[in-house]
Design a protein around this motif. Structure first.
Motif, PDB file in Angstrom:
ATOM      1  N   LEU A  65       1.047  -1.187  -0.259  1.00  0.00           N
ATOM      2  CA  LEU A  65       0.318   0.142  -0.043  1.00  0.00           C
ATOM      3  C   LEU A  65       0.971   1.700   0.203  1.00  0.00           C
ATOM      4  O   LEU A  65       2.019   1.099   1.153  1.00  0.00           O
ATOM      5  CB  LEU A  65      -0.593  -0.031   1.252  1.00  0.00           C
ATOM      6  N   PHE A  67       0.702   5.983   0.129  1.00  0.00           N
ATOM      7  CA  PHE A  67       0.170   7.358  -0.422  1.00  0.00           C
ATOM      8  C   PHE A  67       1.172   7.681  -1.363  1.00  0.00           C
ATOM      9  O   PHE A  67       2.053   7.838  -0.855  1.00  0.00           O
ATOM     10  CB  PHE A  67       0.280   7.143   1.121  1.00  0.00           C
ATOM     11  N   ARG A  91      -7.439   2.919  -4.929  1.00  0.00           N
ATOM     12  CA  ARG A  91      -8.210   3.177  -4.661  1.00  0.00           C
ATOM     13  C   ARG A  91      -8.780   4.054  -4.012  1.00  0.00           C
ATOM     14  O   ARG A  91      -9.800   4.379  -3.360  1.00  0.00           O
ATOM     15  CB  ARG A  91      -8.525   1.588  -3.161  1.00  0.00           C
ATOM     16  N   PHE A 105      -4.158   6.536  -2.863  1.00  0.00           N
ATOM     17  CA  PHE A 105      -4.373   5.034  -1.690  1.00  0.00           C
ATOM     18  C   PHE A 105      -3.643   4.276  -3.258  1.00  0.00           C
ATOM     19  O   PHE A 105      -4.836   3.878  -3.815  1.00  0.00           O
ATOM     20  CB  PHE A 105      -4.836   4.739  -1.372  1.00  0.00           C
ATOM     21  N   LEU A 107      -3.076   0.151  -3.882  1.00  0.00           N
ATOM     22  CA  LEU A 107      -2.518  -0.716  -2.575  1.00  0.00           C
ATOM     23  C   LEU A 107      -3.123  -2.232  -4.082  1.00  0.00           C
ATOM     24  O   LEU A 107      -3.587  -2.558  -5.001  1.00  0.00           O
ATOM     25  CB  LEU A 107      -4.670  -1.726  -2.525  1.00  0.00           C
ATOM     26  N   SER A 133       6.137   9.321  -2.843  1.00  0.00           N
ATOM     27  CA  SER A 133       5.177   8.039  -2.714  1.00  0.00           C
ATOM     28  C   SER A 133       6.055   7.957  -0.732  1.00  0.00           C
ATOM     29  O   SER A 133       7.136   7.573  -0.178  1.00  0.00           O
ATOM     30  CB  SER A 133       5.656   6.974  -2.843  1.00  0.00           C
ATOM     31  N   TYR A 139      -0.258  -2.545   8.807  1.00  0.00           N
ATOM     32  CA  TYR A 139      -1.741  -1.962   8.928  1.00  0.00           C
ATOM     33  C   TYR A 139      -2.443  -2.388  10.302  1.00  0.00           C
ATOM     34  O   TYR A 139      -2.454  -3.569  10.518  1.00  0.00           O
ATOM     35  CB  TYR A 139      -1.883  -2.278   7.453  1.00  0.00           C
ATOM     36  N   TYR A 142      -7.917  -1.429   8.484  1.00  0.00           N
ATOM     37  CA  TYR A 142      -8.352   0.083   6.889  1.00  0.00           C
ATOM     38  C   TYR A 142      -9.652  -0.599   6.751  1.00  0.00           C
ATOM     39  O   TYR A 142      -9.878  -1.525   6.921  1.00  0.00           O
ATOM     40  CB  TYR A 142      -7.271  -1.302   5.627  1.00  0.00           C
TER      41      TYR A 142
END
Length: 151
Positions: A65, A67, A91, A105, A107, A133, A139, A142
């Motif tokens: 994942l 960002f 996503r 985002f 994934l 990034s 995680y 989520y």
């Protein structure tokens, strides 16, 4: 579409257990099964809800994942956002006021695919000047429920 208490309760129940039967919901809410069935159909038709399968990121084998903050040319902001929105691995896309123009985002099933999306697909979009990034390592939460359904 304005939601009443019955609609809100149906959404709440489906959010907790999307496999709950219409009969079970009807008993909890105190309405008929037909009312629940019709309300669900209306909520789907009006794009208030969408019933789909969500995979648990913590159960994926090697989830990756990222960002991604993007700086884009002003005139290209909408076209970049739309192009990002069409990518399977992206996503979430939003325009921002702050450090970046857009946030996405991403994934992917593994780091190899993530790298391809970040460094080949996103960075090559016309209008993208810079991308930054941050890669998720662990995680803790989520939650798919905060997302809105968009056209």
């Amino acid at each position: 579409m304005k939601l009443d208490q019955t609609d809100k309760k149906i959404i709440q129940l489906l959010g907790a257990d999307a496999r709950m039967s219409n009969n079970q919901m009807a008993k909890v809410i105190g309405v008929t099964e037909g009312t629940v069935r019709n309300r669900i159909q209306k909520l789907i038709k009006n794009r208030v809800i969408k019933i789909s399968v969500i995979n648990n990121i913590n159960r994926m084998e090697n989830p990756s994942l990222a960002f991604v903050g993007l700086d884009v040319e002003t005139r290209a902001k909408d076209s970049v956002a739309k192009a990002l929105s069409k990518m399977k691995e992206v996503r979430f896309v939003s325009s921002l006021i702050g450090r970046h123009d857009l946030m996405a985002f991403v994934l992917a099933e593994d780091v190899t695919k993530l790298s391809k999306v970040l460094y080949e697909e996103i960075s090559s979009l016309p209008g993208v000047r810079f991308s930054e990034s941050s890669i998720g390592l662990k995680y803790y939460k989520y939650d798919y429920r905060w997302a809105r359904i968009l056209d």
